[in-house]
Design a protein around this motif. Sequence first.
Motif, mmCIF file in Angstrom:
data_model
loop_
_atom_site.group_PDB
_atom_site.id
_atom_site.type_symbol
_atom_site.label_atom_id
_atom_site.label_comp_id
_atom_site.label_asym_id
_atom_site.label_seq_id
_atom_site.Cartn_x
_atom_site.Cartn_y
_atom_site.Cartn_z
ATOM 1 N N TRP A 1 -5.197 -26.692 -5.595
ATOM 2 C CA TRP A 1 -4.894 -26.000 -4.338
ATOM 3 C C TRP A 1 -5.110 -26.931 -3.153
ATOM 4 C CZ3 TRP A 1 -2.535 -21.453 -4.301
ATOM 5 C CH2 TRP A 1 -2.715 -20.557 -5.360
ATOM 6 N N CYS A 2 -4.224 -26.857 -2.176
ATOM 7 C CA CYS A 2 -4.404 -27.516 -0.890
ATOM 8 C C CYS A 2 -4.666 -26.468 0.184
ATOM 9 C CB CYS A 2 -3.172 -28.334 -0.519
ATOM 10 S SG CYS A 2 -2.892 -29.762 -1.590
ATOM 11 N N ASP B 1 5.868 -34.166 -5.669
ATOM 12 C CA ASP B 1 6.307 -32.820 -6.050
ATOM 13 C C ASP B 1 5.452 -31.764 -5.362
ATOM 14 O OD1 ASP B 1 7.984 -31.128 -7.999
ATOM 15 O OD2 ASP B 1 5.940 -30.413 -8.358
ATOM 16 N N ARG B 2 6.101 -30.711 -4.862
ATOM 17 C CA ARG B 2 5.401 -29.647 -4.144
ATOM 18 C C ARG B 2 5.574 -28.323 -4.888
ATOM 19 N NH1 ARG B 2 7.553 -29.078 1.574
ATOM 20 N NH2 ARG B 2 5.433 -28.399 2.106
ATOM 21 N N ASN B 3 4.486 -27.573 -4.958
ATOM 22 C CA ASN B 3 4.506 -26.249 -5.578
ATOM 23 C C ASN B 3 3.754 -25.308 -4.654
ATOM 24 O OD1 ASN B 3 4.869 -24.164 -7.377
ATOM 25 N ND2 ASN B 3 3.489 -24.964 -8.942
ATOM 26 N N SER B 4 3.904 -24.021 -4.873
ATOM 27 C CA SER B 4 3.213 -23.063 -4.011
ATOM 28 C C SER B 4 3.016 -21.744 -4.736
ATOM 29 C CB SER B 4 4.013 -22.823 -2.721
ATOM 30 O OG SER B 4 5.300 -22.288 -3.021
ATOM 31 N N LYS B 5 1.929 -21.059 -4.388
ATOM 32 C CA LYS B 5 1.609 -19.756 -4.951
ATOM 33 C C LYS B 5 0.956 -18.905 -3.859
ATOM 34 C CE LYS B 5 2.900 -20.767 -9.173
ATOM 35 N NZ LYS B 5 4.114 -20.137 -9.770
ATOM 36 N N GLU C 1 -10.676 -23.325 -13.952
ATOM 37 C CA GLU C 1 -9.326 -22.816 -13.687
ATOM 38 C C GLU C 1 -9.415 -21.290 -13.636
ATOM 39 O OE1 GLU C 1 -8.801 -21.600 -16.778
ATOM 40 O OE2 GLU C 1 -9.802 -23.067 -18.040
ATOM 41 N N GLN C 2 -8.263 -20.651 -13.544
ATOM 42 C CA GLN C 2 -8.239 -19.217 -13.270
ATOM 43 C C GLN C 2 -8.906 -18.922 -11.914
ATOM 44 O OE1 GLN C 2 -6.709 -16.698 -14.537
ATOM 45 N NE2 GLN C 2 -6.443 -16.929 -16.729
ATOM 46 N N VAL C 3 -8.726 -19.831 -10.974
ATOM 47 C CA VAL C 3 -9.251 -19.609 -9.625
ATOM 48 C C VAL C 3 -8.097 -19.600 -8.636
ATOM 49 C CG1 VAL C 3 -11.584 -20.481 -9.942
ATOM 50 C CG2 VAL C 3 -9.768 -22.082 -9.420
ATOM 51 N N SER C 4 -8.089 -18.643 -7.749
ATOM 52 C CA SER C 4 -7.082 -18.539 -6.707
ATOM 53 C C SER C 4 -7.482 -19.394 -5.505
ATOM 54 C CB SER C 4 -6.936 -17.081 -6.266
ATOM 55 O OG SER C 4 -8.130 -16.644 -5.631
ATOM 56 N N TRP C 5 -6.567 -19.511 -4.554
ATOM 57 C CA TRP C 5 -6.888 -20.184 -3.296
ATOM 58 C C TRP C 5 -8.047 -19.459 -2.616
ATOM 59 C CZ3 TRP C 5 -7.088 -18.976 1.895
ATOM 60 C CH2 TRP C 5 -7.038 -20.041 2.798
ATOM 61 N N SER C 6 -8.022 -18.142 -2.662
ATOM 62 C CA SER C 6 -9.098 -17.353 -2.040
ATOM 63 C C SER C 6 -10.425 -17.559 -2.767
ATOM 64 C CB SER C 6 -8.725 -15.864 -2.032
ATOM 65 O OG SER C 6 -7.547 -15.643 -1.270
ATOM 66 N N ASP C 7 -10.389 -17.676 -4.092
ATOM 67 C CA ASP C 7 -11.613 -17.967 -4.850
ATOM 68 C C ASP C 7 -12.183 -19.324 -4.444
ATOM 69 O OD1 ASP C 7 -11.321 -15.610 -6.342
ATOM 70 O OD2 ASP C 7 -10.186 -16.620 -7.926
ATOM 71 N N ALA C 8 -11.289 -20.298 -4.268
ATOM 72 C CA ALA C 8 -11.738 -21.631 -3.855
ATOM 73 C C ALA C 8 -12.409 -21.577 -2.488
ATOM 74 C CB ALA C 8 -10.559 -22.597 -3.831
ATOM 75 N N GLN C 9 -11.867 -20.774 -1.584
ATOM 76 C CA GLN C 9 -12.471 -20.644 -0.256
ATOM 77 C C GLN C 9 -13.865 -20.008 -0.342
ATOM 78 O OE1 GLN C 9 -11.135 -22.001 2.450
ATOM 79 N NE2 GLN C 9 -9.371 -22.649 1.233
ATOM 80 N N GLY D 1 2.274 -18.317 6.780
ATOM 81 C CA GLY D 1 3.181 -18.332 5.651
ATOM 82 C C GLY D 1 2.817 -17.288 4.619
ATOM 83 N N THR D 2 3.486 -17.339 3.491
ATOM 84 C CA THR D 2 3.250 -16.416 2.383
ATOM 85 C C THR D 2 2.542 -17.103 1.230
ATOM 86 O OG1 THR D 2 5.255 -15.190 2.969
ATOM 87 C CG2 THR D 2 4.363 -14.845 0.746
ATOM 88 N N TYR D 3 2.789 -18.396 1.062
ATOM 89 C CA TYR D 3 2.283 -19.155 -0.074
ATOM 90 C C TYR D 3 1.413 -20.313 0.397
ATOM 91 C CZ TYR D 3 6.246 -16.727 -2.193
ATOM 92 O OH TYR D 3 7.126 -15.772 -2.600
ATOM 93 N N ARG D 4 0.452 -20.694 -0.453
ATOM 94 C CA ARG D 4 -0.357 -21.889 -0.225
ATOM 95 C C ARG D 4 0.118 -23.010 -1.147
ATOM 96 N NH1 ARG D 4 -3.559 -21.717 4.466
ATOM 97 N NH2 ARG D 4 -4.388 -19.598 4.699
ATOM 98 N N VAL D 5 -0.027 -24.235 -0.681
ATOM 99 C CA VAL D 5 0.462 -25.399 -1.424
ATOM 100 C C VAL D 5 -0.426 -25.697 -2.625
ATOM 101 C CG1 VAL D 5 0.869 -27.895 -1.302
ATOM 102 C CG2 VAL D 5 1.490 -26.419 0.640
ATOM 103 N N THR D 6 0.184 -26.065 -3.737
ATOM 104 C CA THR D 6 -0.522 -26.634 -4.889
ATOM 105 C C THR D 6 0.134 -27.964 -5.242
ATOM 106 O OG1 THR D 6 0.849 -25.524 -6.563
ATOM 107 C CG2 THR D 6 -1.119 -24.354 -5.783
#
Length: 256
Positions: A189-190, A234-238, A103-111, A213-218
Motif C-alpha cells: 500500500w502507498c 506498474d500501478r494498481n489500486s484498491k 497480509e490480509q491488511v487493508s490500507w485502513s488497517d495499515a493506518q 479519490g475512491t482507490y488507494r495506490v498499491t
Amino acid sequence: MTHLLFLLATITVAAWHGPATAQSENDESFVDPTTAMAFVKVPGGCFQMGDTLGGGSSDEKPAHEVCLDSFYMAQYEVTQGEYSKVVGSNPASFRRGERYPVEQVSWSDAQAFINTLNELSNRTYRLPTEAEWEYAARSDGQEEKFAGGDDIAEYAWYAENSGRSTHPVGSKQPNGLGLHDLSGNVWEWCQDWYGSGYYAESPRDNPIGPPSGTYRVTRGGGWNDTARSLRLTDRNSKTPGYRNARFGFRLVLPLP
C-alpha cells in the motif's frame, strides 16, 4: 565495580527502549527500538517517474520529472511478528513464521498500525507516497525494470517461483539501496489516492497524489502475479478497506 557495570547496563537498556528521537540527516540507517524494524536512508534526488522503458499502461504515462527530499524506508515489508507486537493480533493467511510478511491488511488497517506504532515509538512513520515508493524501488530512480535489476527470479517471489505462497522477507536479493521484496512477495500500500491521469498534472517536488479519490495506490506485485505486474512502474489500486492475502505494506520515516 559489579554494581557500576549493572547500573550502566540498566541505563543502556532503558535508553534503547525509551522514546525515540528524530533521525539525523547523517544517519545512513537505524533500527526502530519498539519493533526492531531496520530502516535505510534513501537520499533525495530527481528522477523520471513512470514508463521510461516502454510497454507500460496508459496510467504510467507520461514519464515526468519528480524530485524528492531524503527519507528512510523500511528494509523489509512489515512482518507478522512486527504487526502482532504492535497490534496484538495476526490477520495473515500464510501463518508460517514471524518473518513472513503480514497480509490480509487493508490500507485502513495499515493506518491503524502506524498510528499505534507512532504512539509507542514517538516517531512519525507513514506509508510511502507513490513517488517515494517508485524512487526507492528503482534504487534512487535508476531505469530498472524490477527492484534490483532485470533478472526477476533473483530479486522477487512471484507466480513462477513462489509455490503460491509468501516467503520470509529478505530471502531474495536486495536492490541497490539494500531494500528487499519491493518487487513481489506482497503488494504494498502507498499513501496516495489513485488517479489514472495524475501523471499529466503531478507537481515536480514531493508529489502526494490527488486530493481525493475512491482507490488507494498499491505497488510492486505479489506472490501470485506475473512478471508484468512486478514492473516498478506498474500501478494498481484498491479501495481503502480491501483485504486480500496478496496485500501488505512497508513504512517510511520522513526526515525532519
